[in-house]
Design an enzyme around this catalytic site. Structure first.
Site, PDB file in Angstrom:
ATOM      1  N   ALA A  66     -16.455  76.848 -68.434  1.00 34.76           N
ATOM      2  CA  ALA A  66     -16.838  76.764 -69.839  1.00 34.76           C
ATOM      3  C   ALA A  66     -16.300  78.020 -70.516  1.00 34.76           C
ATOM      4  CB  ALA A  66     -18.359  76.711 -69.947  1.00 34.76           C
ATOM      5  N   GLY A 112     -17.681  75.244 -65.112  1.00 30.34           N
ATOM      6  CA  GLY A 112     -17.569  73.949 -65.787  1.00 30.34           C
ATOM      7  C   GLY A 112     -16.342  73.159 -65.353  1.00 30.34           C
ATOM      8  N   GLU A 115     -17.398  71.526 -62.206  1.00 29.63           N
ATOM      9  CA  GLU A 115     -18.391  70.518 -62.612  1.00 29.63           C
ATOM     10  C   GLU A 115     -17.696  69.302 -63.224  1.00 29.63           C
ATOM     11  OE1 GLU A 115     -20.650  73.597 -64.772  1.00 29.63           O
ATOM     12  OE2 GLU A 115     -22.419  72.787 -63.767  1.00 29.63           O
ATOM     13  N   GLU A 135     -21.115  81.049 -61.782  1.00 28.97           N
ATOM     14  CA  GLU A 135     -22.016  81.345 -62.907  1.00 28.97           C
ATOM     15  C   GLU A 135     -22.978  82.499 -62.641  1.00 28.97           C
ATOM     16  OE1 GLU A 135     -21.076  78.341 -62.031  1.00 28.97           O
ATOM     17  OE2 GLU A 135     -20.763  77.102 -63.815  1.00 28.97           O
TER      18      GLU A 135
END
Ligand code: COA
Length: 260
Positions: A66, A112, A115, A135
């Protein structure tokens, strides 16, 4: 439809979506997530598209996570909304898409990015791929389904270790773990994706869509896990660790976590 952050190529019976922010290692910002949402919705409606291949532009990254710059100053409320909205708009959408989606992981797939690859129906990788959920090194947790899908794919113990260490695994290790189905030299990754797409497209799209539904149904009892992830992800945004972790990344220095 024209997009700023992604490219779409449609050929015979498959479509390829390429995330195209190579200068930011294809990090997922808000606009990219929205564009991917729209592209997947459109392609699912296109009966000519039997398979969708998802990859990243450039040689370095599938998606490096992200976009940290975008959420570094978020509050708990905004953090929670980021996770909930992203999961609904993109990650759950892909997982439940009736058209098969293959992730072709061509480099870093972190946070992300991993993911995103895990929400695809299966993954193949180039031999330079590196995967992980870093993260906790930023003072936050995976918020786009990573705490749920990683244990589903590689088992609880391996997932716990990968999440806690914030480590990265090689393509070979990912193959051993069952996180990816095939590893090939980088130049052979997209040809392999297309070859698999051709095989899939010989089969009944209706039967395939039911198979996706049936396989996914076996994992639906993890609904509470996704909710817990959203709550916990949001809570991280109220901690000193989070502001230190994200500032350190953006200032290109090592984080020193106060632990609160
Ligand atoms: N969010 C925002 N920007 C990112 C990013 C992310 N997740 N990952 C990489 N970038 C940006 C960098 O800030 C840099 O931008 P700049 O040139 O404007 O400074 C650019 O992409 C290139 O990345 P850089 O860090 O210089 O490349 P590298 O080869 O030295 O390192 C990584 C590659 C993947 C190890 C490193 O970029 C990284 O750790 N990224 C973050 C991974 C992460 O924690 N993801 C989870 C987010 S929740």
């Amino acid at each position: 439809m024209s997009y700023k952050n992604i490219n779409i190529a449609i050929e015979e019976n498959w479509a390829m979506i390429t995330i195209d922010r190579p200068n930011k290692l294809n990090a997922l910002n808000k606009d990219t997530i929205q564009e991917l949402h729209e592209a997947f919705v459109d392609l699912e409606e296109d009966e000519g598209v039997k398979v969708i291949i998802l990859t990243g532009s450039g040689e370095k990254a599938f998606v490096a996570g992200a976009d940290i710059a975008e959420f570094a100053d978020f509050s708990i409320k905004k953090g929670k909304k980021l996770a909930a909205k992203g999961q609904e708009l993109l990650f759950n959408l892909i997982e439940n898409l009736s058209t098969p989606v293959i992730a072709a992981v061509n480099g870093f797939a972190l946070g992300g990015g991993l993911e995103l690859a895990m929400s695809c129906h299966f993954r193949i990788a180039g031999d330079n791929a590196k995967m992980g959920l870093p993260e906790v090194s930023l003072g936050v947790i995976p918020g786009y389904g990573g705490t749920q899908r990683l244990p589903q794919l590689i088992g609880k113990g391996r997932a716990m270790e990968l999440i806690m260490t914030a480590g990265m695994i090689s393509a070979e290790k990912a193959l051993e773990y069952g996180l990816v189905n095939h590893v090939v030299p980088g130049g052979e990754l997209l040809p392999l994706a297309k070859k698999i797409a051709d095989k899939i497209s010989n089969n009944s799209p209706v039967a395939i869509s039911y198979a996706i539904k049936a396989v996914n149904a076996g994992f639906k009892n993890t609904g509470n896990g996704y909710e817990t992830e959203i709550e916990a992800f949001g809570a991280c945004f109220g901690t000193d660790d989070f502001s230190e972790g994200t500032s350190a990344f953006l200032e290109k220095r090592k984080a020193k976590f106060p632990g609160s």
